[in-house]
Scaffold this active site. Structure first.
Site, mmCIF file in Angstrom:
data_model
loop_
_atom_site.group_PDB
_atom_site.id
_atom_site.type_symbol
_atom_site.label_atom_id
_atom_site.label_comp_id
_atom_site.label_asym_id
_atom_site.label_seq_id
_atom_site.Cartn_x
_atom_site.Cartn_y
_atom_site.Cartn_z
ATOM 1 N N CYS A 1 -17.048 32.377 47.308
ATOM 2 C CA CYS A 1 -15.688 32.862 47.055
ATOM 3 C C CYS A 1 -14.701 31.699 46.882
ATOM 4 C CB CYS A 1 -15.236 33.791 48.172
ATOM 5 S SG CYS A 1 -15.448 33.087 49.786
ATOM 6 N N ARG B 1 -15.693 28.496 45.638
ATOM 7 C CA ARG B 1 -16.088 27.522 44.601
ATOM 8 C C ARG B 1 -17.221 28.055 43.728
ATOM 9 N NH1 ARG B 1 -16.613 22.565 46.683
ATOM 10 N NH2 ARG B 1 -15.739 23.164 48.687
ATOM 11 N N SER C 1 -15.122 22.183 52.715
ATOM 12 C CA SER C 1 -14.863 23.633 52.754
ATOM 13 C C SER C 1 -13.375 23.917 52.945
ATOM 14 C CB SER C 1 -15.625 24.271 53.917
ATOM 15 O OG SER C 1 -16.991 24.093 53.745
ATOM 16 N N GLN D 1 -21.194 28.230 56.119
ATOM 17 C CA GLN D 1 -21.829 29.336 55.388
ATOM 18 C C GLN D 1 -22.336 28.845 54.042
ATOM 19 O OE1 GLN D 1 -19.016 32.501 54.953
ATOM 20 N NE2 GLN D 1 -20.204 33.804 56.307
ATOM 21 N N GLN E 1 -25.716 29.323 50.953
ATOM 22 C CA GLN E 1 -25.464 29.599 49.539
ATOM 23 C C GLN E 1 -26.065 28.499 48.649
ATOM 24 O OE1 GLN E 1 -21.493 30.015 50.684
ATOM 25 N NE2 GLN E 1 -21.395 32.218 50.335
ATOM 26 N N GLY F 1 -6.105 50.870 68.767
ATOM 27 C CA GLY F 1 -5.429 50.668 67.490
ATOM 28 C C GLY F 1 -6.414 50.277 66.414
ATOM 29 N N GLY G 1 -7.904 43.185 65.088
ATOM 30 C CA GLY G 1 -8.598 43.948 66.131
ATOM 31 C C GLY G 1 -9.930 44.448 65.635
#
Lengths: 274, 422
Positions: free
Chosen positions: B49, B51, B108, B115, B119, B188, B193
């Site tokens: 997402c 590069r 990054s 991550q 990839q 909520g 959250g």
């Protein structure tokens, strides 16, 4: 005295120092090779110390309990032994530095001042007394470790509660694990103190006709035993845990220290041999 | 070295452009073979997402990047959206260094986010399965994966949470050791959250309870996270049984007072209660933090943790740069030796031939014992003559042009080319 014993007396403080240095490097700087080296070095130190105690006992023909400095060495060994058992069982190394600093100082003082006692009173040559003292020392070593874990718990508790996220927060295991480690040590301590008290009761009538159950040290040990017994019962029956148990652990240790120092030094009784 | 990197990343292009050039695994599998027809030997396409980068080697010395990015843009029907200023082209050893930077996490968007390693590994595996990599590219990517592993194991570049939700989950794991025996309550449905609850589910939380003023919202989330819904009005009563509370409610006043928590703690004994209040304004009375075994934290705490972790990660960057430099030097040596090896072998063969001819010519003048000594002696002389040029060609400190000049000079002086053509 034989050369290996003298060599061990020189080597042991150095080995303890190297061990705590490696544990400190692993804790404060998170150096991986130090972490890998820490356990083998701990066991090497423990083996050397075990060898030293066996050699000394065989050479001098009495258990190493005839002087304060022999007791110090035995105390260093028992603290390390109990810590090694806990580390081996729970696979957590990050608390080693805080525990092993104690045996280092005990052994350093012992190695500097230890001398061969020329005339050992027959009373101190008894193997049953050796067993009694060893059990008591294992018990005290375990409750010392329990208190250190209790203290570390309280430090981490305050760091988390008041959002101070320092090295203690970063490196120590979580609160639940510290509590478990403290509890394991307390259990060890209680079992060994019980064995020591039973061995003492068996041994006591053999050394004196006038058995005194009001001896201050005997009384002090019994109070310590009661505190830890009450703590274990509260955990089991009233589900006590967390900070409360850790405070109790530190309080029990403070009482034990009071018994071992103040009572031993200032109040005389049949328990005083040197 | 004809190795290049052509790419677009979070520093050169906005998200709306990056997402237009994002390739799924399937798309990578279809686009790589078509790229290889355009004067490209090896080709690895890494797309995340943040590069999209094409690592490739050319048959000629030039990067020849324009047709490649046009081909990529055409494939994604994004020709107008991707402009030249969004792209960067990095040649030769700098491209290798860039890949190492990316793999180690220091390039990054969130420093230390590793991550990217999986990839890169996947992209490399796809390229290999399509036979789109050669010896040099294989060596570069294997080294990049090693750099990533070393960065992860020898430094703390990826340690500590750097997002609000992860920081909250990390804090909880400093109190409890086994989350599978614990119960969490999410109050909520704020985004942070929800993410925190997801992290707790990822950490194998025993039971997840959800409470929301709009019960349907709680039920939808419960279905997603395999949780159980509790009534919003019964939150205070549930406190006796839960260990972790995440509150993210839009409410004008506190939904849990100090008294609520004091009552709950009386029933709980000394069992710790960890509360994360992500609501703005706050949902839980801050005075509750004074209660024994209640750990109440809010957004400020989490931001403080994140800031501290990011600073710690930044302090690890020099260590990683040292790792990368070491690996680059080793790679360069290997690469230089690759180019110089045929010449060194030919030169050795030429000298060995001269040695053998001369020894054979004069051998009759010596006794059998002396002949053996002559063999050893002359071989040693040849090795000593070869030692200096071999080291000079393989030391890896030369630029590509200097190395080529050296090889060419050596071949000319020793007549290696003439001999081959003759």
């Amino acid at each position: 005295m034989k050369l290996p014993i003298i060599l061990c007396e020189i080597a042991l403080p150095l080995l303890y120092f190297a061990t705590i240095w490696v544990y400190a490097r692993a804790f404060f700087s998170n150096i991986r090779p130090a972490e890998r080296l820490s356990t083998p070095l701990l066991f090497a130190t423990l083996l050397t110390h075990g060898f030293y105690i066996v050699m000394r006992t065989a050479e001098l023909r009495h258990p190493p309990i005839t002087s304060v400095f022999e007791i110090f060495s035995l105390m260093a060994f028992t603290v390390t032994l109990v810590y090694a058992c806990i580390e081996w069982r729970l696979k957590i190394k990050s608390t080693g530095y805080f525990i092993l600093i104690l045996p280092f100082f005990f052994q350093l003082v012992s190695s500097i001042f230890i001398r061969e006692v020329s005339e050992v009173p027959p009373i101190l040559q008894s193997n049953l007394l050796g067993f009694h003292v060893s059990s008591a020392l294992l018990g005290y070593a375990a409750i010392t470790i329990s208190a250190v874990y209790g203290f570390l718990y309280l430090m981490l508790y305050h760091e988390i509660k008041f959002s101070r996220f320092g090295v203690v927060y970063k490196r120590l295991p979580n609160l639940e694990m510290l509590e478990r480690m403290s509890f394991t040590a307390t259990l060890f301590g209680f079992i060994f103190l019980t064995i020591a008290i039973i061995a003492g009761i068996v041994w006591l009538p053999r050394i004196t006709q006038e058995v005194s159950y009001t001896d201050p040290k005997l009384f002090g040990t019994f109070v310590i035993w009661l505190i830890y017994g009450a703590g274990l019962a509260a955990k089991r029956l009233r589900h006590w845990q967390g900070r409360r148990m850790m405070v109790l652990s530190v309080f029990g240790f403070a009482t034990a220290m009071f018994s071992m120092t103040v009572i031993n030094i200032f109040l005389s009784g049949f328990h005083k041999f040197y | 070295m004809n190795f290049f990197c052509l790419g677009i990343n979070h520093r050169t292009a906005p998200l709306e452009t990056r997402e237009k050039l994002w390739f799924s695994e399937k798309e990578i599998q279809s686009v790589v073979p078509s790229l290889r027809q355009k004067q490209i030997n090896d080709c690895v396409l890494v797309s995340t997402c943040n590069r999209t980068e094409l690592y490739y080697t050319t048959r000629e010395g030039s990067a020849n990047g324009e047709p490649l990015w046009k081909r990529l843009a055409e494939h994604k029907q994004a020709v107008g959206a991707v402009r030249e200023e969004h792209l960067y082209s990095i040649p030769s050893l700098n491209a290798v260094k860039h890949l190492f930077n990316v793999a180690s996490g220091i390039d990054s968007m969130v420093l230390g986010d590793i991550q990217i390693v999986s990839q890169i590994r996947d992209a490399y595996a796809i390229a290999r399965s399509l036979s789109a990599t050669g010896a040099v590219t294989n060596r570069i990517f294997d080294t990049a994966l090693r750099v990533a592993k070393r960065a992860r194991t020898e430094t703390e570049i990826s340690e500590g949470a750097v997002s609000l939700s992860y920081a909250a989950a990390e804090l909880s794991s400093k109190i409890f050791s086994d989350l599978s025996k614990r119960t969490a309550l999410l109050i909520g449905s704020g985004e942070t959250g929800k993410l925190t609850a997801k992290h707790l589910v990822g950490k194998n939380i025993g039971t997840l309870l959800l409470a929301n003023r709009t019960r349907q919202h709680a039920e939808d989330l419960a279905a997603l996270l395999r949780g159980r819904v509790v009534d919003f009005d019964r939150i205070a009563a549930e406190l006796e049984a839960v260990d972790i509370v995440i509150s993210s409610v839009d409410a004008p006043s506190y939904i849990l007072s100090e008294q609520d928590l004091r009552r709950a703690m009386k029933l709980r004994g000394a069992r710790p209660l960890f509360i994360i209040d992500i609501g703005v304004p706050r949902n839980i009375d801050p005075a509750a933090n004074s209660i024994e075994s209640v750990f109440l934290h809010n957004l400020d705490t989490l931001n403080f943790v994140i800031g501290k972790n990011l600073r710690r990660r930044a302090s690890e960057v020099p260590k990683i740069r040292r790792i990368i430099l070491g690996e680059l030097i080793q790679f360069n040596r290997w690469h230089a030796s690759l180019e110089a090896n045929p010449t060194i072998e030919e030169l050795r063969g030429r000298l060995e031939e001269i040695r053998r001819q001369e020894v054979e010519h004069h051998l009759r003048r010596f006794s059998p014992d002396e002949r053996e000594e002559i063999e050893v002696l002359t071989k040693r002389i040849v090795n000593k003559i070869l030692h200096t040029p071999t080291i000079s060609l393989k030391n890896g400190s030369d630029t590509h042009q200097t190395l080529r000049d050296k090889i060419s000079l050596l071949r000319h002086l020793f007549g290696l080319d003439r001999r081959n053509s003759g």
